[in-house]
Motif scaffolding. Structure first.
Motif, PDB file in Angstrom:
ATOM      1  N   ARG A  40      -0.699   5.276   3.313  1.00  0.00           N
ATOM      2  CA  ARG A  40      -0.726   3.311   3.736  1.00  0.00           C
ATOM      3  C   ARG A  40       1.357   3.994   3.886  1.00  0.00           C
ATOM      4  NH1 ARG A  40      -2.239   0.948  -0.144  1.00  0.00           N
ATOM      5  NH2 ARG A  40      -0.998   0.463  -1.449  1.00  0.00           N
ATOM      6  N   LEU A  41       1.472   3.501   4.876  1.00  0.00           N
ATOM      7  CA  LEU A  41       3.690   3.578   4.915  1.00  0.00           C
ATOM      8  C   LEU A  41       3.810   1.826   4.753  1.00  0.00           C
ATOM      9  CD1 LEU A  41       4.343   4.952   8.254  1.00  0.00           C
ATOM     10  CD2 LEU A  41       3.670   6.586   5.811  1.00  0.00           C
ATOM     11  N   ARG A  42       4.540   1.717   4.304  1.00  0.00           N
ATOM     12  CA  ARG A  42       5.951   0.264   3.687  1.00  0.00           C
ATOM     13  C   ARG A  42       6.531   0.536   5.109  1.00  0.00           C
ATOM     14  NH1 ARG A  42       9.939  -0.337   1.638  1.00  0.00           N
ATOM     15  NH2 ARG A  42       9.881   1.220  -0.273  1.00  0.00           N
ATOM     16  N   VAL A  43       6.265  -0.594   5.912  1.00  0.00           N
ATOM     17  CA  VAL A  43       6.996  -0.515   7.350  1.00  0.00           C
ATOM     18  C   VAL A  43       8.121  -1.083   7.495  1.00  0.00           C
ATOM     19  CG1 VAL A  43       6.708  -0.965   9.002  1.00  0.00           C
ATOM     20  CG2 VAL A  43       4.846  -0.633   8.160  1.00  0.00           C
ATOM     21  N   GLU A  44       9.509   0.023   7.898  1.00  0.00           N
ATOM     22  CA  GLU A  44      10.748  -0.503   7.260  1.00  0.00           C
ATOM     23  C   GLU A  44      11.106  -1.175   8.729  1.00  0.00           C
ATOM     24  OE1 GLU A  44      13.400   2.090   6.203  1.00  0.00           O
ATOM     25  OE2 GLU A  44      12.596   1.539   4.016  1.00  0.00           O
ATOM     26  N   ARG A  45      11.157  -0.740  10.383  1.00  0.00           N
ATOM     27  CA  ARG A  45      11.642  -1.071  11.543  1.00  0.00           C
ATOM     28  C   ARG A  45      10.477  -0.370  11.941  1.00  0.00           C
ATOM     29  NH1 ARG A  45      16.768   0.813  14.009  1.00  0.00           N
ATOM     30  NH2 ARG A  45      17.360   1.796  11.522  1.00  0.00           N
ATOM     31  N   LEU A  46      10.191  -1.453  13.514  1.00  0.00           N
ATOM     32  CA  LEU A  46       9.698  -1.078  14.785  1.00  0.00           C
ATOM     33  C   LEU A  46       9.848  -0.701  15.717  1.00  0.00           C
ATOM     34  CD1 LEU A  46       6.523  -4.080  15.136  1.00  0.00           C
ATOM     35  CD2 LEU A  46       6.595  -1.889  13.119  1.00  0.00           C
ATOM     36  N   GLY A  90       5.270   2.176  21.101  1.00  0.00           N
ATOM     37  CA  GLY A  90       6.036   2.270  20.904  1.00  0.00           C
ATOM     38  C   GLY A  90       6.223   3.543  19.246  1.00  0.00           C
ATOM     39  N   MET A  91       7.139   2.898  18.174  1.00  0.00           N
ATOM     40  CA  MET A  91       7.005   3.970  17.250  1.00  0.00           C
ATOM     41  C   MET A  91       7.505   2.962  16.051  1.00  0.00           C
ATOM     42  SD  MET A  91       9.272   6.720  17.572  1.00  0.00           S
ATOM     43  CE  MET A  91       9.028   7.454  16.190  1.00  0.00           C
ATOM     44  N   LEU A  92       7.285   3.488  14.717  1.00  0.00           N
ATOM     45  CA  LEU A  92       7.486   2.865  14.003  1.00  0.00           C
ATOM     46  C   LEU A  92       8.263   3.669  12.651  1.00  0.00           C
ATOM     47  CD1 LEU A  92       5.594   3.086  10.854  1.00  0.00           C
ATOM     48  CD2 LEU A  92       4.317   1.805  11.672  1.00  0.00           C
ATOM     49  N   ILE A  93       9.267   3.472  11.665  1.00  0.00           N
ATOM     50  CA  ILE A  93       9.289   3.928  10.267  1.00  0.00           C
ATOM     51  C   ILE A  93       9.260   3.594   9.330  1.00  0.00           C
ATOM     52  CG2 ILE A  93      11.942   4.162   8.804  1.00  0.00           C
ATOM     53  CD1 ILE A  93      13.121   5.267  11.202  1.00  0.00           C
ATOM     54  N   GLY A  94       8.618   4.043   8.195  1.00  0.00           N
ATOM     55  CA  GLY A  94       8.799   3.424   6.612  1.00  0.00           C
ATOM     56  C   GLY A  94       8.437   3.955   5.868  1.00  0.00           C
ATOM     57  N   VAL A  95       8.402   4.088   4.557  1.00  0.00           N
ATOM     58  CA  VAL A  95       8.054   4.489   3.822  1.00  0.00           C
ATOM     59  C   VAL A  95       6.377   4.983   2.987  1.00  0.00           C
ATOM     60  CG1 VAL A  95       8.719   5.066   1.240  1.00  0.00           C
ATOM     61  CG2 VAL A  95      10.171   4.001   2.969  1.00  0.00           C
ATOM     62  N   VAL A  96       5.698   6.152   2.799  1.00  0.00           N
ATOM     63  CA  VAL A  96       4.374   7.039   2.053  1.00  0.00           C
ATOM     64  C   VAL A  96       4.667   5.873   1.297  1.00  0.00           C
ATOM     65  CG1 VAL A  96       3.409   8.475   1.204  1.00  0.00           C
ATOM     66  CG2 VAL A  96       4.605   8.316   3.376  1.00  0.00           C
ATOM     67  N   ASP A  97       3.564   4.877   0.764  1.00  0.00           N
ATOM     68  CA  ASP A  97       3.159   3.392  -0.021  1.00  0.00           C
ATOM     69  C   ASP A  97       2.352   4.673  -1.285  1.00  0.00           C
ATOM     70  OD1 ASP A  97       3.703   1.277  -1.540  1.00  0.00           O
ATOM     71  OD2 ASP A  97       1.931   0.520   0.069  1.00  0.00           O
ATOM     72  N   ALA A  98       0.954   5.259  -0.669  1.00  0.00           N
ATOM     73  CA  ALA A  98       0.345   5.028  -0.947  1.00  0.00           C
ATOM     74  C   ALA A  98      -0.842   6.490   0.026  1.00  0.00           C
ATOM     75  CB  ALA A  98      -1.119   4.118  -1.101  1.00  0.00           C
ATOM     76  N   VAL A  99      -1.303   7.818  -0.860  1.00  0.00           N
ATOM     77  CA  VAL A  99      -1.408   8.773  -0.097  1.00  0.00           C
ATOM     78  C   VAL A  99      -2.990   8.982  -0.670  1.00  0.00           C
ATOM     79  CG1 VAL A  99      -1.437  11.701   0.938  1.00  0.00           C
ATOM     80  CG2 VAL A  99       0.013  10.453  -0.042  1.00  0.00           C
ATOM     81  N   GLY A 100      -4.293   9.243   0.027  1.00  0.00           N
ATOM     82  CA  GLY A 100      -5.432   9.731   0.315  1.00  0.00           C
ATOM     83  C   GLY A 100      -5.380  11.183  -0.449  1.00  0.00           C
ATOM     84  N   PRO A 141      13.473  -5.071  13.377  1.00  0.00           N
ATOM     85  CA  PRO A 141      13.774  -4.674  11.535  1.00  0.00           C
ATOM     86  C   PRO A 141      12.126  -5.637  10.634  1.00  0.00           C
ATOM     87  CG  PRO A 141      15.450  -6.015  12.476  1.00  0.00           C
ATOM     88  CD  PRO A 141      14.959  -5.321  13.292  1.00  0.00           C
ATOM     89  N   CYS A 142      11.526  -5.106   9.782  1.00  0.00           N
ATOM     90  CA  CYS A 142       9.674  -5.192   9.942  1.00  0.00           C
ATOM     91  C   CYS A 142       9.810  -5.379   8.357  1.00  0.00           C
ATOM     92  CB  CYS A 142       9.176  -4.704  11.000  1.00  0.00           C
ATOM     93  SG  CYS A 142       7.672  -4.940  10.844  1.00  0.00           S
ATOM     94  N   SER A 143       8.656  -5.856   8.142  1.00  0.00           N
ATOM     95  CA  SER A 143       8.208  -5.969   6.244  1.00  0.00           C
ATOM     96  C   SER A 143       6.867  -5.547   6.971  1.00  0.00           C
ATOM     97  CB  SER A 143       8.857  -7.076   6.110  1.00  0.00           C
ATOM     98  OG  SER A 143       7.726  -6.916   4.764  1.00  0.00           O
ATOM     99  N   GLY A 144       5.383  -5.326   6.531  1.00  0.00           N
ATOM    100  CA  GLY A 144       4.506  -4.913   6.382  1.00  0.00           C
ATOM    101  C   GLY A 144       3.702  -3.243   6.155  1.00  0.00           C
ATOM    102  N   HIS A 145       3.365  -3.463   6.105  1.00  0.00           N
ATOM    103  CA  HIS A 145       2.002  -1.850   5.831  1.00  0.00           C
ATOM    104  C   HIS A 145       1.642  -1.929   7.389  1.00  0.00           C
ATOM    105  CE1 HIS A 145      -1.262  -4.295   5.502  1.00  0.00           C
ATOM    106  NE2 HIS A 145      -2.485  -3.996   5.609  1.00  0.00           N
TER     107      HIS A 145
END
Lengths: 349, 349
Positions: A40-46, A90-100, A141-145
């Motif tokens: 799961r990623l915390r999204v920063e930008r699309l 398109g694509m997105l940038i995010g930060v890894v939030d949780a890894v299975g 700019p975007c906030s979400g997962h």
């Protein structure tokens, strides 16, 4: 959902219609709880696909608020940013939030990544209504997962490049990888350095394709651009041996321009995101040559029937956005070829 | 129009919008007076593209009269049979009626020929409202005239084959020519006989593609069909080493079926005229393999994004309907391989 057997290509996230792949789905499940092989990623930008953004911009006459509302609605309805008109994402940038525990991607929480699979198959939920975006540019700019599957591809963002720059490069990194492969193959087959024309040579994928063509042994590179400002910029960059001005939607003009610059081309790479470039690209290509279509605005039928109608013996490739090592190669070109970096910086600001 | 400088690709026949190629035109000039390098045909029969006919049939719920009316209207409005929904056309049979003094096609009045360029770019006028057609099949008896340009391609109908049979073969003759080329190349690259899967193996282009794959050195051929009757027919024909039943629109099922028959395929040839086969074809193909899309129902975006989304390193080709010698090769296969002829005869009646 942990415990059930997950699909590495995300079949379990498809809600409607059941049984199709995530890209073909009308609606995906954005449940933030991840399966054993998901991330799961915390999204920063699309970063919206250029063809998609252009369509939205045109559809709303440049009204940024209306564009934003439509993107928010699409994401809410579909559980992904999948433009129903262009079929692209398109694509997105995010930060890894949780890894299975069984994720094969090698990511750890805190990694800043860009997704290299399309937004059209990436479960995405937005929680800020894209309030930080004016609807007037592709970068959102975007906030979400968002959710990555076992077989998804994500690249860790490099430390030595600004995130916006890296994202712009990664978004089109399939183009230089495939161009390199096709040009190298043409050189072998022809027994001489091939002539390579890049339609839309001053753009993001175009400038990388030109650099890759040079890298792979092109004998002569021709950059085709639609306007004088791009002509000046590409000429100054020296990324192409020749730069010519032509409307790629005008087959006769395009073929004439490439011919005047040393063509026909052994390899023609189409990097412009406007419809109607198929016939000109075919006419600009030598008998036995190859056309690579990277534009999502390409019409399959126009390409197939165009070649047949022109009795053109050309190999036509659907530009595959994936090739092993594509991200590293594109970033490497950006670092090695200052002119490519300058073109990107000028374009993305 | 004799006397003015003609365009070998028919630019002078484009009425709307001006300057585009005939295939891209909304409307063509069907003036029966020919230019110096043109040929006029007296038309006997149209053979509608399968995707086009299927769309018309569905749109009118199988009402043959309504299908006929729409085709007549399209030809009248556009000066060509160019289905606005599918973007496809078909081909025609006719007798050479007049030959311009500078025509390079080598035809003489009285020759019975089939056009090998699409109806989407062939000026066509009908004078019988297609009264002899019930609107229920792809083959359309027709009275009218058509124009060939300098660079058009037309094949003289062979004396040893019924016209309907030759027409059906010529309509899809690009498929075996390109399949032969791709399979031969794969054999060289891999250093072993490749596994070739043909999706829609019991159809016209499919059975020819299977024969061509065998001809070009395939190690194992897999024919995929959607229904039990085709499974039985293709199995009996022995054109494929294995025949499997699968819905090509279901990616998971298609990939599973090909895998169960000796796949994944090194070369996958898509010959079914239904939308949505892109992802399954990609999933059924080995890493480093090639997918050739011959179906006009192929979506460029679905193919490009599908491969990317599946992280599939496959080469995807737009099936070019033209290759040098394609007509002779397809007719040759029909003569040499009795099973191909039987499949055709069974299909066209």
């Amino acid at each position: 959902m942990t415990g059930e057997l997950p699909s590495p290509i995300g079949l379990h996230r498809v809600l409607d219609p059941p049984g199709v792949l995530p890209q073909a789905a009308q609606r995906l499940d954005t449940d933030p709880e991840i399966r054993d092989d998901e991330v799961r990623l915390r999204v920063e930008r699309l970063n919206l696909d250029a063809a998609s953004f252009r369509q939205l911009e045109r559809a709303h006459g440049g009204d940024g608020d209306a564009v934003r509302s439509e993107v928010v609605a699409t994401i809410r309805e579909r559980g992904k940013m999948h433009n129903p008109v262009t079929g692209s994402g398109g694509m997105l940038i995010g930060v890894v939030d949780a890894v299975g525990p069984r994720s094969p991607l090698g990511l750890v929480p805190g990694d800043r990544v860009a997704t290299l699979v399309s937004l059209t198959l990436t479960p995405l939920a937005v929680d800020d209504d894209l309030a930080g975006w004016d609807g007037r540019g592709e970068q959102v700019p975007c906030s979400g997962h968002a959710i990555l599957f076992g077989r998804s591809i994500a690249a860790r963002l490099p430390d030595d490049l600004p995130a916006g720059l890296a994202l712009a490069v990664l978004d089109v990194c399939g183009a230089p990888a495939l161009t390199r492969r096709v040009v190298a193959r043409a050189a072998t087959d022809l027994g001489r350095p091939p002539v390579v024309a890049v339609i839309g040579g001053a753009g993001k994928s175009g400038s990388l394709a030109l650099a890759a063509a040079g890298d792979a042994g092109a004998g002569r590179t021709v950059g085709v651009v639609p306007v004088a400002t791009e002509e000046a910029a590409l000429t100054a960059s020296r990324l192409a041996d020749a730069v010519v001005l032509a409307d790629a939607r005008d087959p006769v003009a395009l073929a004439g321009a490439v011919a005047s610059a040393g063509g026909p081309a052994d390899v023609t790479v189409v990097c412009v995101d406007v419809p109607g470039c198929e016939h000109g690209s075919i006419l600009a290509t030598a008998d036995g040559g190859t056309v690579v279509f990277f534009s999502m605005a390409t019409s399959f039928a126009a390409a197939a029937l165009g070649a047949e109608g022109l009795a053109a013996d050309v190999t036509m490739l659907v530009g595959n956005g994936y090739a092993p090592g594509h991200a590293d190669y594109a970033l490497d070109l950006l670092r090695r070829v200052p002119a490519v970096r300058e073109m990107f910086v000028a374009r993305i600001g």
